[in-house]
Design an enzyme around this catalytic site. Structure first.
Site, mmCIF file in Angstrom:
data_model
loop_
_atom_site.group_PDB
_atom_site.id
_atom_site.type_symbol
_atom_site.label_atom_id
_atom_site.label_comp_id
_atom_site.label_asym_id
_atom_site.label_seq_id
_atom_site.Cartn_x
_atom_site.Cartn_y
_atom_site.Cartn_z
ATOM 1 N N CYS A 132 -12.347 4.598 -0.561
ATOM 2 C CA CYS A 132 -13.599 4.398 0.180
ATOM 3 C C CYS A 132 -13.492 4.934 1.610
ATOM 4 O O CYS A 132 -14.274 5.782 2.029
ATOM 5 C CB CYS A 132 -13.934 2.912 0.181
ATOM 6 S SG CYS A 132 -15.300 2.504 1.244
ATOM 7 N N HIS A 153 -43.674 -5.868 11.535
ATOM 8 C CA HIS A 153 -44.606 -4.738 11.447
ATOM 9 C C HIS A 153 -44.456 -3.826 12.664
ATOM 10 O O HIS A 153 -44.304 -4.338 13.773
ATOM 11 C CB HIS A 153 -46.037 -5.276 11.394
ATOM 12 C CG HIS A 153 -47.073 -4.198 11.366
ATOM 13 N ND1 HIS A 153 -47.356 -3.473 10.217
ATOM 14 C CD2 HIS A 153 -47.878 -3.701 12.342
ATOM 15 C CE1 HIS A 153 -48.303 -2.588 10.504
ATOM 16 N NE2 HIS A 153 -48.633 -2.702 11.774
ATOM 17 N N ARG A 179 -13.488 9.776 -12.388
ATOM 18 C CA ARG A 179 -12.404 8.870 -11.989
ATOM 19 C C ARG A 179 -12.237 7.740 -12.997
ATOM 20 O O ARG A 179 -13.215 7.261 -13.581
ATOM 21 C CB ARG A 179 -12.685 8.304 -10.591
ATOM 22 C CG ARG A 179 -12.554 9.363 -9.508
ATOM 23 C CD ARG A 179 -12.859 8.854 -8.135
ATOM 24 N NE ARG A 179 -11.964 7.830 -7.659
ATOM 25 C CZ ARG A 179 -10.753 8.056 -7.160
ATOM 26 N NH1 ARG A 179 -10.287 9.289 -7.093
ATOM 27 N NH2 ARG A 179 -9.998 7.067 -6.745
ATOM 28 N N GLU A 191 0.860 -1.197 0.000
ATOM 29 C CA GLU A 191 0.000 0.000 0.000
ATOM 30 C C GLU A 191 0.892 1.241 0.000
ATOM 31 O O GLU A 191 1.798 1.361 0.816
ATOM 32 C CB GLU A 191 -0.929 -0.032 1.226
ATOM 33 C CG GLU A 191 -1.735 1.240 1.454
ATOM 34 C CD GLU A 191 -2.566 1.706 0.256
ATOM 35 O OE1 GLU A 191 -3.369 0.920 -0.255
ATOM 36 O OE2 GLU A 191 -2.377 2.868 -0.179
ATOM 37 N N GLY A 224 -21.322 16.632 -13.349
ATOM 38 C CA GLY A 224 -20.941 15.266 -13.710
ATOM 39 C C GLY A 224 -22.093 14.314 -13.486
ATOM 40 O O GLY A 224 -23.179 14.717 -13.071
ATOM 41 N N ASP A 255 -12.157 -0.767 -8.705
ATOM 42 C CA ASP A 255 -12.265 0.349 -9.657
ATOM 43 C C ASP A 255 -11.305 0.210 -10.841
ATOM 44 O O ASP A 255 -11.523 0.810 -11.894
ATOM 45 C CB ASP A 255 -11.977 1.691 -8.951
ATOM 46 C CG ASP A 255 -13.083 2.081 -7.979
ATOM 47 O OD1 ASP A 255 -14.061 1.327 -7.854
ATOM 48 O OD2 ASP A 255 -12.954 3.146 -7.335
HETATM 49 C C1 LIG Z 1 -16.698 10.945 -3.267
HETATM 50 C C2 LIG Z 1 -16.855 9.445 -3.338
HETATM 51 C C3 LIG Z 1 -17.808 8.818 -2.545
HETATM 52 C C4 LIG Z 1 -17.974 7.440 -2.625
HETATM 53 N N1 LIG Z 1 -18.942 6.843 -1.864
HETATM 54 C C5 LIG Z 1 -19.175 5.519 -1.992
HETATM 55 C C6 LIG Z 1 -20.221 4.892 -1.245
HETATM 56 O O1 LIG Z 1 -20.921 5.518 -0.459
HETATM 57 N N2 LIG Z 1 -20.417 3.563 -1.434
HETATM 58 C C7 LIG Z 1 -19.671 2.829 -2.316
HETATM 59 O O2 LIG Z 1 -19.914 1.626 -2.461
HETATM 60 N N3 LIG Z 1 -18.657 3.401 -3.027
HETATM 61 C C8 LIG Z 1 -18.398 4.716 -2.887
HETATM 62 N N4 LIG Z 1 -17.391 5.294 -3.606
HETATM 63 C C9 LIG Z 1 -16.578 4.433 -4.510
HETATM 64 C C10 LIG Z 1 -15.526 3.654 -3.708
HETATM 65 O O3 LIG Z 1 -14.723 4.560 -2.986
HETATM 66 C C11 LIG Z 1 -14.648 2.825 -4.633
HETATM 67 O O4 LIG Z 1 -15.469 2.095 -5.516
HETATM 68 C C12 LIG Z 1 -13.764 1.860 -3.858
HETATM 69 O O5 LIG Z 1 -12.912 2.543 -2.983
HETATM 70 C C13 LIG Z 1 -12.927 1.018 -4.836
HETATM 71 O O6 LIG Z 1 -12.106 0.137 -4.131
HETATM 72 P P1 LIG Z 1 -10.700 -0.299 -4.754
HETATM 73 O O7 LIG Z 1 -10.124 -1.279 -3.783
HETATM 74 O O8 LIG Z 1 -10.838 -0.685 -6.152
HETATM 75 O O9 LIG Z 1 -9.846 1.043 -4.749
HETATM 76 P P2 LIG Z 1 -9.409 1.941 -3.517
HETATM 77 O O10 LIG Z 1 -10.323 1.771 -2.372
HETATM 78 O O11 LIG Z 1 -9.199 3.314 -4.033
HETATM 79 O O12 LIG Z 1 -8.012 1.326 -3.090
HETATM 80 C C14 LIG Z 1 -6.875 1.363 -3.931
HETATM 81 C C15 LIG Z 1 -5.655 1.420 -3.040
HETATM 82 O O13 LIG Z 1 -4.515 1.130 -3.812
HETATM 83 C C16 LIG Z 1 -3.443 1.996 -3.410
HETATM 84 N N5 LIG Z 1 -2.508 2.034 -4.543
HETATM 85 C C17 LIG Z 1 -2.692 2.610 -5.752
HETATM 86 N N6 LIG Z 1 -1.644 2.345 -6.558
HETATM 87 C C18 LIG Z 1 -0.778 1.598 -5.839
HETATM 88 C C19 LIG Z 1 0.484 1.009 -6.109
HETATM 89 N N7 LIG Z 1 1.044 1.111 -7.315
HETATM 90 N N8 LIG Z 1 1.105 0.327 -5.119
HETATM 91 C C20 LIG Z 1 0.541 0.204 -3.881
HETATM 92 N N9 LIG Z 1 -0.656 0.734 -3.571
HETATM 93 C C21 LIG Z 1 -1.321 1.406 -4.541
HETATM 94 C C22 LIG Z 1 -4.143 3.306 -3.088
HETATM 95 O O14 LIG Z 1 -3.368 4.102 -2.233
HETATM 96 C C23 LIG Z 1 -5.429 2.803 -2.436
HETATM 97 O O15 LIG Z 1 -5.278 2.690 -1.037
HETATM 98 C C24 LIG Z 1 -17.176 6.670 -3.524
HETATM 99 C C25 LIG Z 1 -16.203 7.308 -4.322
HETATM 100 C C26 LIG Z 1 -16.051 8.682 -4.241
HETATM 101 C C27 LIG Z 1 -15.045 9.344 -5.130
#
Ligand SMILES: Cc1cc2nc3c(=O)[nH]c(=O)nc-3n(C[C@H](O)[C@H](O)[C@H](O)COP(=O)(O)OP(=O)(O)OC[C@H]3O[C@@H](n4cnc5c(N)ncnc54)[C@H](O)[C@@H]3O)c2cc1C
Length: 461
Positions: A43, A439, A266, A35, A176, A305
């Site tokens: 998230c 209920h 994003r 990380e 957006g 994502d």
């Molecule tokens: C404003 C906002 C509100 C949101 N609210 C919600 C919600 O209410 N409910 C919901 O379901 N979703 C919500 N989301 C979406 C949600 O945040 C994402 O879908 C989720 O975090 C995706 O998880 P992930 O593990 O793919 O990525 P992330 O949670 O972003 O984790 C990726 C991790 O990888 C790390 N990383 C990146 N590149 C490297 C590398 N090369 N080496 C080591 N580490 C690395 C990053 O630092 C990060 O910690 C929201 C998004 C936004 C922008």
């Protein structure tokens, strides 16, 4: 010195990566998670948790009108944003420590740094090479710059801005199609900002069931949130009295003067991961995987994502995919169930949509039947004066299999869990209609909507 070899290396400890690492370790693997910033990812640090926290505050304000109807009068309400942010930062710290603690308890090796694939079976972190049998790429998405003249101005910001300021902008344009912009628009409006929400689409949440999107729009309009559809920012120019944004929309061309434009765009960033070194395409918008979360290269999995367009960026999806990838990396045979894909928006009224919309079901070739039960006909809905709320059940006609359930209204996101279970267990509308829900609760409307789909509602006129 012999090089460390892990059964599974997880790149990224966010919503998807952390559970992936824990599940692989539970299955007996020697696991490391790399990380580069904070555990919990987008998230926990800048998405679901901080904005979920803000929406709870926003809902408390929204609930005051019900209190008034019930004879509860509140005076002198003040809104201290700095205290709100302080509380949520403490909460995030606590949750982050929880993730780190759980990883350690499961004997997952934590490696701090930015990881990159260095070749087949090798990852490079902080100049050091480590080896894997399988890798799970869970690096999430990055901010993309919106494309309009003036997008580079410092007044054009992302949702992150709200997490680093002590004072909210007085006038704001949210631009957006992200569902989180709708939440934020309502929050800012209730905290006193003059708010315009603009989308390029024909409606907000245009991919969802028409019943849901039109009811949400009506509710937001009633609250006097300015909504512009088929919108486009023609240009943004900085002037003395603020940012002048030329906005074209269904209502015509107008100039909106604001302090900030907030966008949420994003996309996955494949370029920094060293994918080329193992012959994976790094020029696409996201990394394509199959239902087992396998990429085109054996032993290389990807989740969250990183693997889908923004319309699929949900934390629960990322963590579900993480567990599946981990199980497959540890020689199990797990697949994702796309039928339970759930979208939520924590506005008031809340939105939760599980599975197929009526249109998607028809387009997929099903003979579709739809049943609905408004919260206004539900005893608990009446207690809480819930007028916009409704449950809509989508099923296929022949066997009655539930294909989708769509909610708008109080506790929609909690009730969605029941719909996820129903679809996961391949329930029919007949079975849903026979479930005895407690209920007085809103969940009774789920059974009533199923009965409506069968043409035998009990409580609907
Ligand atoms: C404003 C906002 C509100 C949101 N609210 C919600 C919600 O209410 N409910 C919901 O379901 N979703 C919500 N989301 C979406 C949600 O945040 C994402 O879908 C989720 O975090 C995706 O998880 P992930 O593990 O793919 O990525 P992330 O949670 O972003 O984790 C990726 C991790 O990888 C790390 N990383 C990146 N590149 C490297 C590398 N090369 N080496 C080591 N580490 C690395 C990053 O630092 C990060 O910690 C929201 C998004 C936004 C922008």
């Amino acid at each position: 010195m012999t090089e460390e070899i892990y059964d599974v290396i997880v790149l990224g400890g966010g919503a998807g990566g952390a559970p992936a690492a824990i599940r692989a370790a539970q299955l007996g693997g020697k696991v490391a998670v790399v990380e580069c910033e904070n555990f919990g990812g987008q998230c926990m640090n800048r998405g679901c948790i901080p904005f979920g926290h803000m929406m709870v505050a926003s809902n408390i304000l929204g609930g005051l009108s019900l209190g008034k109807e019930m004879g509860l009068h509140f005076s002198g309400i003040s809104k201290d944003y700095a205290t709100l942010i302080k509380r949520q930062n403490e909460l995030i710290d606590f949750m982050r420590q929880g993730v780190e603690g759980t990883l350690k308890k499961n004997r997952v090796k934590i490696i701090s740094g930015r990881g990159k694939i260095a070749g087949k079976g090798k990852v490079e972190v902080n100049g050091k090479s480590i080896s894997y049998k399988s890798i799970i790429l869970a690096t999430g998405a990055k901010w993309l710059k919106p494309e309009f003249p003036g997008a580079d101005l410092e007044e054009v910001v992302t949702s992150d801005y709200l997490l680093n300021t002590e004072k909210l902008p007085q006038r704001v344009l949210l631009f957006g199609r992200s569902p989180w912009l709708i939440e934020i628009a309502q929050f800012l409006h209730r905290f006193g900002s003059q708010t315009t929400l603009a989308t390029k689409e024909r409606n907000i949440l245009s991919d969802e069931s028409k019943t849901i999107s039109s009811r949400l729009r009506k509710a937001l309009k009633k609250e006097e949130i300015d909504i512009k559809t088929q919108g486009e920012i023609v240009a943004a120019t900085k002037k003395k009295d603020g940012l002048h944004v030329e906005l074209s929309s269904k209502d015509g061309l107008e100039t909106v003067v604001v302090d900030k434009v907030i966008t949420i765009e994003r996309g996955a960033s494949l370029k920094d991961l060293g994918l080329k070194r193992i012959n994976l395409d790094e020029d696409s918008h996201y990394l394509t995987v199959n239902s087992k979360m396998e990429s085109a290269i054996e032993g290389v999995y990807a989740i969250g994502d990183l693997t889908g367009p923004q319309s699929k960026h949900f934390s629960h999806l990322a963590s579900h995919q993480g567990i599946i990838a981990a199980e497959n990396a540890m020689d199990k045979d797990a697949s994702i169930n796309p039928r339970t894909f759930t979208r939520i928006v924590f506005t008031q009224p809340q939105i939760a949509c599980v599975g197929l919309t009526p249109k998607e079901a028809k387009d997929a070739g099903y003979d579709v039947v739809v049943g609905a039960a408004p919260y206004g006909m539900n005893p608990f809905g009446m207690i809480i004066s819930e007028n916009e709320g409704i449950v809509e059940v989508v099923a296929e006609k022949r066997y009655g299999q539930v294909l989708g359930v769509h909610f708008i209204g109080t506790d929609a996101s909690e009730m969605a869990g029941q719909a996820v279970l129903a679809i996961q267990m391949e329930a029919t509308v007949e079975e849903l209609s026979r479930a005895s829900f407690p209920h007085p609760t809103l969940s009774e409307s789920l059974a009533e909507a199923a009965r409506d789909a069968l043409g035998k509602p009990i409580y609907l006129p």
